[in-house]
Design an enzyme around this catalytic site. Structure first.
Site, short mmCIF file in Angstrom:
data_model
loop_
_atom_site.label_atom_id
_atom_site.label_comp_id
_atom_site.label_asym_id
_atom_site.label_seq_id
_atom_site.Cartn_x
_atom_site.Cartn_y
_atom_site.Cartn_z
CE LYS A 71 3.61 78.66 47.28
NZ LYS A 71 2.44 78.83 46.42
CG ASP A 108 0.83 77.22 42.39
OD1 ASP A 108 0.07 76.44 43.00
OD2 ASP A 108 1.55 78.06 42.96
P1 NAP Z 1 0.98 88.60 45.31
O1 NAP Z 1 2.24 88.02 44.78
O2 NAP Z 1 1.00 89.38 46.58
O3 NAP Z 1 0.33 89.54 44.16
C1 NAP Z 1 -0.80 90.31 44.42
C2 NAP Z 1 -1.32 90.94 43.13
O4 NAP Z 1 -2.54 91.62 43.43
C3 NAP Z 1 -0.37 91.95 42.51
O5 NAP Z 1 -0.49 91.90 41.11
C4 NAP Z 1 -0.94 93.28 43.05
O6 NAP Z 1 -0.67 94.38 42.21
C5 NAP Z 1 -2.42 92.99 43.00
N1 NAP Z 1 -3.16 93.86 43.92
C6 NAP Z 1 -3.14 93.82 45.28
N2 NAP Z 1 -3.94 94.79 45.78
C7 NAP Z 1 -4.45 95.46 44.70
C8 NAP Z 1 -5.34 96.56 44.56
N3 NAP Z 1 -5.86 97.20 45.64
N4 NAP Z 1 -5.67 96.98 43.30
C9 NAP Z 1 -5.15 96.34 42.21
N5 NAP Z 1 -4.30 95.28 42.29
C10 NAP Z 1 -3.96 94.86 43.53
O7 NAP Z 1 -0.13 87.47 45.56
P2 NAP Z 1 -0.27 86.05 44.83
O8 NAP Z 1 0.44 85.03 45.63
O9 NAP Z 1 0.07 86.22 43.40
O10 NAP Z 1 -1.84 85.77 45.03
C11 NAP Z 1 -2.82 86.56 44.38
C12 NAP Z 1 -4.21 85.98 44.69
O11 NAP Z 1 -4.31 84.65 44.18
C13 NAP Z 1 -4.53 85.86 46.18
O12 NAP Z 1 -5.90 86.18 46.34
C14 NAP Z 1 -4.32 84.39 46.49
O13 NAP Z 1 -5.11 83.91 47.54
C15 NAP Z 1 -4.77 83.76 45.17
N6 NAP Z 1 -4.14 82.46 44.91
C16 NAP Z 1 -4.97 81.40 44.65
C17 NAP Z 1 -4.42 80.17 44.37
C18 NAP Z 1 -5.34 79.01 44.11
O14 NAP Z 1 -4.85 77.87 44.14
N7 NAP Z 1 -6.59 79.23 43.85
C19 NAP Z 1 -3.01 80.00 44.32
C20 NAP Z 1 -2.20 81.11 44.57
C21 NAP Z 1 -2.77 82.35 44.86
P3 NAP Z 1 0.67 95.27 42.40
O15 NAP Z 1 1.75 94.55 41.67
O16 NAP Z 1 0.30 96.57 41.81
O17 NAP Z 1 0.92 95.35 43.90
#
Ligand code: NAP
Length: 281
Positions: A71, A108
């Protein structure tokens, strides 16, 4: 429907790509709408990404979705970017123009807003929202809320520096608060969005005290595996309006399909069930 010499083509580019739900999703709409077209998974290794994108117009592709890990890399490969892709710093949809140029979009943000509106009637203008997380999804959501006129968007993240960078990058109504200030931030909020990976299968649940939220607040968990997260269970138990994560995934696909195949598809209960069958299989 069988393909002809005039079939419209699109696909999803990733490495690996087998996890992508997009072929099933777009395939449903192609069948439903009787369109002479195909949407295919394209597994492209990192050292061939540039060649693959340059090859899209030559192969007659109308465009493609970009998934993990491309992306961000797709930003540089596009000839133009829409405001969402530019601000969010990620491209998830590419449209090949008649001149062969690649237009990069990020859908998104609009998928998030369209789903929230369809499922709960929530409109962001003038509202006070709290976004948990500062990763790629949180960035798209915070930008969407700000772009739609939210009065305040508070970004709360485990690593506070990432929330601060996000708020500084996007500006406007965004502020960053540490996790310890979550209860304060929730008081008076109209919307809480979980955009962390907490609550996903294999991750710990998101444990938040929802009591500071008012009775009219909406809680949206964008995690969709599982669909019924602990956060949503607790929110429902408090009588709050809840929105799950599947709809955002479905709605973000609409703008690409519309541009590649020339028809605006609908997000219906039948589509939800069809994609859900695969998620729970
Ligand atoms: P990402 O870039 O890896 O970001 C992950 C986020 O989660 C960061 O803010 C991270 O905090 C936090 N995190 C991870 N483990 C944690 C913990 N143990 N305690 C507190 N915070 C924690 O992932 P992303 O792509 O943004 O995706 C995030 C979520 O959204 C995923 O579950 C994904 O499946 C979902 N999603 C859904 C859609 C949809 O269409 N519904 C689209 C995109 C993503 P730190 O910065 O502190 O590491």
């Amino acid at each position: 429907m069988s393909l002809t010499g005039q079939s419209r083509l699109a696909g999803v580019i990733g490495w690996p790509v087998s996890h992508s739900r997009s072929p099933r999703l777009h395939g449903f709409w192609l069948d439903e709408l009787g369109i002479d077209g195909a949407y295919v998974p394209l597994a492209v290794p990192p050292d061939r990404l540039g060649d693959a994108l340059k090859g899209l117009p030559a192969l007659g592709f109308r465009g493609a979705n970009m998934t993990v890990p491309y992306k961000t890399a797709a930003l540089d490969a596009c000839d133009s970017l829409d405001p969402a892709a530019r601000a969010i710093g990620a491209v998830n949809t590419i449209v090949v123009g008649e001149d062969g140029m690649l237009a990069g979009m990020n859908t998104d943000a609009m998928g998030f807003l369209a789903n929230l509106d369809q499922e709960s009637g929530f409109r962001a203008a003038g509202k006070n929202a709290v976004v948990l997380g500062a990763g790629g999804a949180a960035r798209a959501i915070a930008w969407a809320l700000a772009d739609a006129g939210a009065a305040r968007v508070t970004v709360v993240n485990r690593t506070p520096e990432r929330a601060e960078v996000l708020a500084a990058d996007l500006g406007g109504p965004l502020t960053a608060r540490p996790w310890t200030a979550l209860a304060d931030s929730l008081a008076g909020a109209d919307l809480l969005v979980n955009a962390t990976s907490l609550g996903m299968q294999g991750k710990p649940p998101l444990d938040v005290d929802l009591s500071p939220l008012g009775a009219d607040a909406v809680v949206n968990d964008i995690v969709y595996t599982p669909l019924k997260t602990e956060l949503l269970r607790q929110a429902r138990g408090r009588g709050l309006t809840v929105v799950d994560g599947l709809g955002m995934l479905l709605h973000q696909a609409v703008p690409g399909f519309e541009r590649w195949f020339g028809v605006t598809p609908k997000v219906t209960p039948a589509l939800r069930s069809f994609v859900l069958e695969d998620l729970t299989a």
